[in-house]
Design a protein around this motif. Sequence first.
Motif, PDB file in Angstrom:
ATOM      1  N   MET A  81      29.338  55.352  30.486  1.00 19.87           N
ATOM      2  CA  MET A  81      28.581  56.705  30.887  1.00 19.87           C
ATOM      3  C   MET A  81      29.458  57.668  30.716  1.00 19.87           C
ATOM      4  SD  MET A  81      28.079  54.885  34.652  1.00 19.87           S
ATOM      5  CE  MET A  81      27.646  56.402  35.542  1.00 19.87           C
ATOM      6  N   GLU A  82      28.522  58.659  30.282  1.00 13.53           N
ATOM      7  CA  GLU A  82      29.182  60.058  29.764  1.00 13.53           C
ATOM      8  C   GLU A  82      29.912  60.851  31.196  1.00 13.53           C
ATOM      9  OE1 GLU A  82      27.027  62.680  27.240  1.00 13.53           O
ATOM     10  OE2 GLU A  82      26.382  60.963  26.104  1.00 13.53           O
ATOM     11  N   GLU A  83      28.877  60.948  32.204  1.00  8.12           N
ATOM     12  CA  GLU A  83      29.566  61.537  33.377  1.00  8.12           C
ATOM     13  C   GLU A  83      29.288  60.716  34.599  1.00  8.12           C
ATOM     14  OE1 GLU A  83      28.971  65.634  34.299  1.00  8.12           O
ATOM     15  OE2 GLU A  83      28.163  65.936  32.284  1.00  8.12           O
ATOM     16  N   VAL A  84      30.134  60.702  35.641  1.00 13.89           N
ATOM     17  CA  VAL A  84      29.722  59.885  36.839  1.00 13.89           C
ATOM     18  C   VAL A  84      29.428  60.806  38.059  1.00 13.89           C
ATOM     19  CG1 VAL A  84      30.822  58.302  38.574  1.00 13.89           C
ATOM     20  CG2 VAL A  84      30.967  58.054  36.032  1.00 13.89           C
ATOM     21  N   HIS A  85      28.234  60.562  38.725  1.00  8.69           N
ATOM     22  CA  HIS A  85      27.891  61.531  39.770  1.00  8.69           C
ATOM     23  C   HIS A  85      27.818  60.809  41.131  1.00  8.69           C
ATOM     24  CE1 HIS A  85      26.462  64.655  36.546  1.00  8.69           C
ATOM     25  NE2 HIS A  85      26.128  63.350  36.111  1.00  8.69           N
ATOM     26  N   MET A  86      28.558  59.839  41.228  1.00  4.27           N
ATOM     27  CA  MET A  86      28.754  59.256  42.476  1.00  4.27           C
ATOM     28  C   MET A  86      29.898  59.843  43.388  1.00  4.27           C
ATOM     29  SD  MET A  86      28.814  55.534  40.862  1.00  4.27           S
ATOM     30  CE  MET A  86      28.021  54.921  39.217  1.00  4.27           C
ATOM     31  N   PRO A  87      29.585  59.626  44.739  1.00  2.28           N
ATOM     32  CA  PRO A  87      30.518  60.383  45.683  1.00  2.28           C
ATOM     33  C   PRO A  87      32.011  59.634  45.569  1.00  2.28           C
ATOM     34  CG  PRO A  87      28.914  59.070  46.838  1.00  2.28           C
ATOM     35  CD  PRO A  87      28.453  58.957  45.610  1.00  2.28           C
ATOM     36  N   GLY A  88      32.958  60.552  45.821  1.00  3.37           N
ATOM     37  CA  GLY A  88      34.273  59.784  46.308  1.00  3.37           C
ATOM     38  C   GLY A  88      34.942  59.303  45.163  1.00  3.37           C
ATOM     39  N   THR A  89      34.664  59.930  44.021  1.00  2.55           N
ATOM     40  CA  THR A  89      35.406  59.472  42.710  1.00  2.55           C
ATOM     41  C   THR A  89      35.059  60.646  41.635  1.00  2.55           C
ATOM     42  OG1 THR A  89      35.767  57.675  40.916  1.00  2.55           O
ATOM     43  CG2 THR A  89      33.305  58.255  41.592  1.00  2.55           C
ATOM     44  N   THR A  90      35.731  60.551  40.536  1.00  6.65           N
ATOM     45  CA  THR A  90      35.544  61.301  39.163  1.00  6.65           C
ATOM     46  C   THR A  90      35.310  60.201  38.134  1.00  6.65           C
ATOM     47  OG1 THR A  90      38.006  61.213  38.424  1.00  6.65           O
ATOM     48  CG2 THR A  90      37.299  63.015  40.066  1.00  6.65           C
ATOM     49  N   THR A  91      34.480  60.829  37.105  1.00  4.21           N
ATOM     50  CA  THR A  91      34.266  60.239  35.809  1.00  4.21           C
ATOM     51  C   THR A  91      35.558  59.279  35.388  1.00  4.21           C
ATOM     52  OG1 THR A  91      32.532  61.768  35.167  1.00  4.21           O
ATOM     53  CG2 THR A  91      33.499  60.076  33.607  1.00  4.21           C
ATOM     54  N   GLU A  92      36.673  59.992  35.298  1.00  6.00           N
ATOM     55  CA  GLU A  92      37.934  59.066  34.771  1.00  6.00           C
ATOM     56  C   GLU A  92      38.381  58.101  35.739  1.00  6.00           C
ATOM     57  OE1 GLU A  92      42.471  60.273  33.151  1.00  6.00           O
ATOM     58  OE2 GLU A  92      41.377  61.920  34.391  1.00  6.00           O
ATOM     59  N   LYS A  93      38.362  58.438  37.144  1.00  9.49           N
ATOM     60  CA  LYS A  93      38.833  57.475  37.921  1.00  9.49           C
ATOM     61  C   LYS A  93      38.099  56.233  38.208  1.00  9.49           C
ATOM     62  CE  LYS A  93      40.056  57.117  43.092  1.00  9.49           C
ATOM     63  NZ  LYS A  93      39.848  57.958  44.398  1.00  9.49           N
ATOM     64  N   TYR A  94      36.497  56.595  38.099  1.00  5.59           N
ATOM     65  CA  TYR A  94      35.553  55.488  38.059  1.00  5.59           C
ATOM     66  C   TYR A  94      35.702  54.464  37.056  1.00  5.59           C
ATOM     67  CZ  TYR A  94      30.998  53.032  38.283  1.00  5.59           C
ATOM     68  OH  TYR A  94      29.993  52.162  38.230  1.00  5.59           O
ATOM     69  N   LYS A  95      35.813  54.813  35.917  1.00  4.79           N
ATOM     70  CA  LYS A  95      36.066  54.149  34.700  1.00  4.79           C
ATOM     71  C   LYS A  95      37.408  53.434  34.654  1.00  4.79           C
ATOM     72  CE  LYS A  95      33.286  56.975  31.456  1.00  4.79           C
ATOM     73  NZ  LYS A  95      32.974  57.592  30.136  1.00  4.79           N
ATOM     74  N   GLN A  96      38.451  54.016  35.092  1.00  9.71           N
ATOM     75  CA  GLN A  96      39.565  53.263  35.355  1.00  9.71           C
ATOM     76  C   GLN A  96      39.539  52.160  36.358  1.00  9.71           C
ATOM     77  OE1 GLN A  96      42.526  56.523  36.345  1.00  9.71           O
ATOM     78  NE2 GLN A  96      43.028  57.075  34.395  1.00  9.71           N
ATOM     79  N   ASN A  97      38.975  52.688  37.466  1.00 10.12           N
ATOM     80  CA  ASN A  97      38.872  51.521  38.508  1.00 10.12           C
ATOM     81  C   ASN A  97      38.077  50.274  37.891  1.00 10.12           C
ATOM     82  OD1 ASN A  97      40.524  52.922  40.195  1.00 10.12           O
ATOM     83  ND2 ASN A  97      38.679  53.755  41.522  1.00 10.12           N
ATOM     84  N   PHE A  98      36.925  50.615  37.281  1.00 12.29           N
ATOM     85  CA  PHE A  98      36.000  49.617  36.848  1.00 12.29           C
ATOM     86  C   PHE A  98      36.681  48.564  35.734  1.00 12.29           C
ATOM     87  CE2 PHE A  98      32.427  47.303  35.738  1.00 12.29           C
ATOM     88  CZ  PHE A  98      31.424  47.629  36.371  1.00 12.29           C
ATOM     89  N   THR A  99      37.469  49.090  34.800  1.00  9.22           N
ATOM     90  CA  THR A  99      38.446  48.551  33.801  1.00  9.22           C
ATOM     91  C   THR A  99      39.429  47.602  34.484  1.00  9.22           C
ATOM     92  OG1 THR A  99      37.918  50.300  32.170  1.00  9.22           O
ATOM     93  CG2 THR A  99      39.787  48.805  31.777  1.00  9.22           C
ATOM     94  N   LYS A 100      40.023  48.204  35.492  1.00  4.92           N
ATOM     95  CA  LYS A 100      41.054  47.393  36.321  1.00  4.92           C
ATOM     96  C   LYS A 100      40.457  46.024  36.951  1.00  4.92           C
ATOM     97  CE  LYS A 100      44.481  47.888  39.716  1.00  4.92           C
ATOM     98  NZ  LYS A 100      45.018  48.748  41.121  1.00  4.92           N
ATOM     99  N   GLU A 101      39.147  46.454  37.646  1.00  2.00           N
ATOM    100  CA  GLU A 101      38.549  45.278  37.905  1.00  2.00           C
ATOM    101  C   GLU A 101      38.121  44.306  37.071  1.00  2.00           C
ATOM    102  OE1 GLU A 101      35.876  42.723  40.429  1.00  2.00           O
ATOM    103  OE2 GLU A 101      37.734  43.764  40.634  1.00  2.00           O
ATOM    104  N   SER A 102      37.547  44.810  36.061  1.00  5.48           N
ATOM    105  CA  SER A 102      37.008  43.701  34.966  1.00  5.48           C
ATOM    106  C   SER A 102      38.236  43.167  34.191  1.00  5.48           C
ATOM    107  CB  SER A 102      36.393  44.329  33.783  1.00  5.48           C
ATOM    108  OG  SER A 102      37.216  45.549  33.243  1.00  5.48           O
ATOM    109  N   SER A 103      39.349  43.703  34.549  1.00  9.27           N
ATOM    110  CA  SER A 103      40.462  42.806  33.713  1.00  9.27           C
ATOM    111  C   SER A 103      40.926  41.714  34.675  1.00  9.27           C
ATOM    112  CB  SER A 103      41.921  43.811  33.481  1.00  9.27           C
ATOM    113  OG  SER A 103      42.330  44.139  35.071  1.00  9.27           O
TER     114      SER A 103
END
Length: 392
Positions: free
Chosen positions: A131-153
Amino acid sequence: MKKKKILIKIYSILFFLIGKLPKNQKKIMFESYLGKQYSCNPRAIFEYLNREDSHYQYEMIWSVNKKYEKVFKELGLKYSSRFSISWLWNMATAKYWVTNSRLPLWLPKPKSTMYIQTWHGTPLKKLANDMEEVHMPGTTTEKYKQNFTKESSKWDILISPNKYSTNIFRSAFKYRQSILETGYPRNDILSSGNTESHINEIKKQLNIEKEKKIILYAPTWRDDSYFMKGSYKFNLELDLKLLKEQLGDTAVILLRMHYLVTQNFNLKEYEGFVLNVTNYPDIRDLYLISDMLITDYSSVFFDFAILKKPIVFFVYDIENYRDKLRGFYFNIEKLAPGSIVKTNIELIKEIKKSLQNPLWKNNYENFHNEYCNLEDGNATKRVVENLFSRTK
């Protein structure tokens, strides 16, 4: 908020300590859509192991959101309420976790636990790191991607429905571990359960007359339309009044919202014509009884295409969704296995056409060969035989 953070910290520490204990090699924890449903790939794997109990003999427990316990109680399924003490113990001591969505980020996975991520769809819309930009509440694009990668690891195995998805999952999840490309277990029923008697039985449960045409409307959610984090609104653009006028007593519309949508709809004036089946346990039954599907950018059309029944794409906001909100992995307007419409007038025209002449249309055959080639009714068997040990 402060109390919640302290509680999570305590839970995390307790989980880490209990997770040091030897694992019960015969215990599996299942979870579907954050503990809200008895459905999807985890359900298919659970039911297969249950049927083959004499060969496998596992203790199987469902992780369930407390608000959604009713279905599990009625079915007599063994479960633990999410975040309860029993849940903490069972999750920490189970050899296997089987889920189709992310688990809480604070949950530390014990080294000897096998985390089987089945995911929940073939993607059209871009996912996670793609995703280029994340428009979900309570997060930022960078934070969302970091958290997803942490989970998938934490995932040990990822189930993929087809080669196309395998390539995307590698990129979107930044996933480097094992992928089982087997087809989706949840779709086996679309082969084995596609019988007149089974379909009539489901219709009877839902109190739908046999002769009525059934139209399933199953759209996805919109990242930027929400009440709060994890709780999304949906603007129902279907003109139900016009649909009722045009279709009269000949059809029924099944309304199936995404599991993240928590909005209630007032459908009282459409009683008998529109049935809200959002809380129906598993969409697989709704696929089987429906004569056609209306969707937008949801992955449901990849599954429904297995049945070779008409699909109409109601994409009233495609420019915004494609160019701003998410983006797509391919050009849906060119490659869709069905008609693309943007207005209710166009939609009604396509509904009538499809119900009168439900032929396999342009792109369908190519689409089916590309994305549904592994959906032969044996995906669950392939997953189970790869991952679970038979009793000797």
